[in-house]
Scaffold this active site. Sequence first.
Site, short mmCIF file in Angstrom:
data_model
loop_
_atom_site.label_atom_id
_atom_site.label_comp_id
_atom_site.label_asym_id
_atom_site.label_seq_id
_atom_site.Cartn_x
_atom_site.Cartn_y
_atom_site.Cartn_z
N CYS A 76 34.77 42.51 29.47
CA CYS A 76 36.11 42.04 29.80
C CYS A 76 36.01 41.01 30.91
CB CYS A 76 37.03 43.19 30.19
SG CYS A 76 36.91 43.71 31.90
N GLU A 77 36.84 40.00 30.83
CA GLU A 77 36.74 38.90 31.79
C GLU A 77 37.36 39.27 33.14
OE1 GLU A 77 38.64 35.58 29.96
OE2 GLU A 77 40.64 36.15 30.64
N HIS A 78 38.09 40.37 33.20
CA HIS A 78 38.70 40.74 34.47
C HIS A 78 37.74 41.51 35.37
CE1 HIS A 78 42.49 40.59 31.83
NE2 HIS A 78 42.37 39.47 32.48
N HIS A 79 36.86 42.30 34.77
CA HIS A 79 35.96 43.14 35.58
C HIS A 79 34.49 42.96 35.20
CE1 HIS A 79 39.92 45.18 35.23
NE2 HIS A 79 39.75 45.34 36.52
N GLN A 117 40.44 41.35 24.75
CA GLN A 117 40.39 41.79 23.35
C GLN A 117 41.33 40.99 22.46
OE1 GLN A 117 40.55 46.08 22.88
NE2 GLN A 117 41.30 45.87 20.79
N HIS A 145 37.79 50.47 26.69
CA HIS A 145 37.46 49.59 27.81
C HIS A 145 36.95 50.41 28.99
CE1 HIS A 145 39.53 45.79 26.33
NE2 HIS A 145 39.82 46.69 25.41
N CYS A 147 36.58 49.48 31.93
CA CYS A 147 37.36 49.23 33.15
C CYS A 147 38.58 50.14 33.21
CB CYS A 147 37.77 47.76 33.27
SG CYS A 147 38.82 47.15 31.96
#
Length: 188
Positions: A76-79, A117, A145, A147
Site C-alpha cells: 500500500c502506498e500509504h504505509h 487497491q 491489508h 496496515c
Amino acid sequence: MNVEKVEGLVRELLIEIGEDPQREGLVKTPERIARALDFLTAGYGQNADTLIHGACFMQETTSMIIVRDIEVYSLCEHHMLPFFGRCHIGYIPRGTVFGVSKVARLVDMYARRLQIQERLTEQIAYAISNSINADGVGVMIEARHLCMMMRGVEKQNSMMMTSSLLGVFRSNLATRQEFLSLVARPSV
Ligand SMILES: [Zn+2]
C-alpha cells in the site's frame, strides 16, 4: 534502483528505531531489504504494451472468459505495508484473447508498485480493455491489508473488495450478474 544507497538508508532507519545495525542478525538486513524492495517494485520498470505484445491470439469467440483466483501481493502506498489476496478477471473478447499466463503477469506488473487497491483494480481492467479492444471487462480484487490488521484499527478479519467494470460488464445487467456469480463461486 541504487541498491547500495537503499542499504545505507535502511541502516539509518534501523538506528532510528533503536536497533544496532552491527548486531549479528541485522548485518545483512539492509542488503536483503534493498533486494526485496527491488523485486517488489519491479513493476515500475515494465509497461503493459511490452508485456502484452505477442501474448494475444485470434480466436473467434464472444463468450465470457474468466481467470479467477490469481494471487495478488502488493504494497500500500500509504504505509508501504503488504496487502494481498486474490484477483478475478472476466472479459468478453472481440476476436482476440489473452494467453492465461499473461493475464497473471499483468496483475503482477501493476501489483509490484506502490498501490491502493482501487487503482490497482482499475489499471488491470483498462489494460485488458485497451490492449484487445474487449467488448467488456470485469476485475474484482479481494484483499487483506496488513496496515489495517497489524496497526491502528487492528481489524484482523476485514477484507476489502474492489471491482472495476467496463463496457458490457457495466451496461448489461445479465453480463454483470454472470461475472459476479462465476467469481463468487467457491474454488474447486
Ligand atoms: Zn496502508
